[in-house]
Design a protein around this motif. Structure first.
Motif, PDB file in Angstrom:
ATOM      1  N   HIS A   1       0.879  -1.191   0.000  1.00 49.04           N
ATOM      2  CA  HIS A   1       0.000   0.000   0.000  1.00 49.04           C
ATOM      3  C   HIS A   1       0.914   1.238   0.000  1.00 49.04           C
ATOM      4  O   HIS A   1       1.775   1.369  -0.865  1.00 49.04           O
ATOM      5  CB  HIS A   1      -0.952  -0.117   1.197  1.00 49.04           C
TER       6      HIS A   1
ATOM      7  N   LYS B   1       7.839  -8.740  -7.302  1.00 48.36           N
ATOM      8  CA  LYS B   1       7.018  -7.591  -7.684  1.00 48.36           C
ATOM      9  C   LYS B   1       7.880  -6.346  -7.863  1.00 48.36           C
ATOM     10  O   LYS B   1       8.847  -6.149  -7.130  1.00 48.36           O
ATOM     11  CB  LYS B   1       5.959  -7.333  -6.620  1.00 48.36           C
TER      12      LYS B   1
ATOM     13  N   ARG C   1      -5.224  -2.854  -7.660  1.00 50.13           N
ATOM     14  CA  ARG C   1      -6.380  -3.734  -7.530  1.00 50.13           C
ATOM     15  C   ARG C   1      -7.557  -3.260  -8.391  1.00 50.13           C
ATOM     16  O   ARG C   1      -8.314  -4.073  -8.938  1.00 50.13           O
ATOM     17  CB  ARG C   1      -6.795  -3.819  -6.053  1.00 50.13           C
TER      18      ARG C   1
END
Ligand SMILES: CC(=O)SCCNC(=O)CCNC(=O)[C@H](O)C(C)(C)COP(=O)(O)OP(=O)(O)OC[C@H]1O[C@@H](n2cnc3c(N)ncnc32)[C@H](O)[C@@H]1OP(=O)(O)O
Ligand SMILES: O=C([O-])CC(=O)C(=O)O
Length: 371
Positions: free
Chosen positions: A218, A251, A258
């Motif tokens: 996040h 990643k 999302r």
């Protein structure tokens, strides 16, 4: 009952604060492109909290309230000296400091609409001072007191460095604050809403949200992007570095989302700022590396950059320490968290979903001597 992993696609609440529809982001119906080009962060705070843009006197009143509430209690400044400040992450420090602020607010547990609004102002006003005071104390410097004659954006940069920012720096930072202010039901905002839906106080909701923002999937991704740029070091190293990461199925921080499929509408504004500021500060390599990473990741994985990718080189160009990038996200996102918290209080129901149980079937208790 069948679980949806990560709650993907689950619509968990109604909200009038912000929306993402077909890759367009709006705050209260205003396109983020429009706001990024025209609005001050103070206007955006008002918009998110009141559902309408302020007129001149409403804006002046909010600006005054924010400026007057920016100081933090001496006990909170002193607590930064009570732990090994150079060994903690500033997001951990911010999480604890916001929680501590609640202990010095006599209205912390007063739940009237008026008291919650007063607390909203205090929290929004004090978070920048917490971040900048922490940053200075850990460098062995004196904290810089907030000023009442500077904009929210300029005051942050002033409290951090002790110098008034240039007009370009202020404009860039204001735009970054506007772009990060709210984002529908992202993980930290959802966390805040779950917390206050138990009718816990607003300090608890914001503290919980800071905890959720901290993670690298996040808000924490912006610091990780800068770590990657630093490790890569030059444009020539981008291709082998990224290819190796992708081959190892790692990643690439700052990519993917999302909700967005074609791309994050905030990224283009930050990209533009990154180009301008890296050039201005004589560090174009950070923009050049970013562009090359963007090309490769989007080309190979069809993943566009998110808000955290180009913000890294923007904040770096503003001379900000890399581990303060996520706390700066919190400085802005506090406005969105608070808007959602107030909205949750205004039409509350406990948030309590179910879990699909996948553990063992019924078992009989076995006394410890027989195990
Ligand atoms: C402010 C913000 O919070 S913006 C997001 C900030 N976070 C990041 O930048 C971290 C990197 N990005 C990611 O981890 C993800 O894209 C998230 C967390 C943003 C979204 O996660 P999800 O929707 O759960 O997607 P998920 O992680 O399941 O990824 C789906 C597929 O895309 C791949 N993928 C997603 N993001 C990336 C990435 N950044 N780099 C490489 N591959 C990726 C996954 O490996 C997965 O591939 P697979 O199906 O072959 O296993
Ligand atoms: O919405 C999300 O999942 C993450 C995000 O981009 C944000 O919080 O700004």
């Amino acid at each position: 009952m069948t679980a949806t992993k990560g709650l993907e696609g689950v619509v968990a609440t109604t909200s009038s604060v912000s929306s993402i529809i077909d890759d367009t982001l709006t705050y209260v119906g205003y396109d983020i492109d429009d706001l990024a080009s025209n609005a001050t962060f103070e206007e955006v705070i008002y918009l998110l909290w009141h559902g309408a843009l302020p007129n001149k006197s409403q804006l002046e009143e909010l600006t005054k309230q924010l400026a007057e509430n920016a100081e933090i209690p001496a006990e909170v400044v002193n607590h930064f000296e009570t732990y090994p400040i150079d060994k903690v992450h500033p997001m951990g420090a911010l999480r604890t400091a916001v929680s501590l602020l609640g202990l010095y607010d006599e209205e912390a547990d007063v739940m009237s609409e008026e008291a919650n609004y007063r607390k909203a102002i205090r929290i929004q006003a004090k978070i920048p001072t917490l971040v900048t005071t922490f940053a200075r104390v850990r460098q062995g410097k004196e904290a810089v007191a907030p000023r009442t004659d500077l904009s929210f954006a300029a005051n942050f940069l002033y409290m951090l460095s002790g110098n008034e920012p240039t007009a370009i720096e202020e404009e860039a930072f204001n735009k970054a604050l506007v772009l990060h202010a709210d984002h529908e039901l992202n993980a930290s905002t959802f966390t805040a809403r779950v917390c206050v839906a138990t009718l816990a106080d607003i300090y608890s909701g914001v503290t919980a949200a800071i905890g959720a923002l901290k993670g690298p999937l996040h808000g924490g991704a912006n610091e990780q992007v800068m770590k990657m740029l630093t490790e890569i070091g030059s444009v020539d190293n981008v291709e082998p570095y990224i290819n190796e990461k992708l081959a190892n199925k790692e990643k690439i921080m700052g990519f993917g989302h999302r909700v967005y499929r074609k791309g994050d509408p905030r990224a283009k504004h930050l990209k533009e700022m990154s180009q301008k500021l890296t050039e201005l500060t004589g560090q174009p390599q950070y923009y050049d590396m970013s562009i090359k990473i963007h090309e490769i990741v989007t080309g190979q994985k069809n993943l566009p950059p998110n808000v955290d990718f180009y913000s890294a080189s923007v904040y770096h160009s503003l001379g900000i320490e890399h581990d303060l990038f996520t706390p700066i996200f919190a400085v802005s996102r506090a406005s969105g968290w608070i808007a959602h918290i107030l909205e949750q209080y205004s039409n509350n129901r406990l948030i309590r979903p179910r879990a699909e149980y996948v553990g063992p079937g019924m078992q009989k208790y076995v006394p410890i001597e027989n195990r």
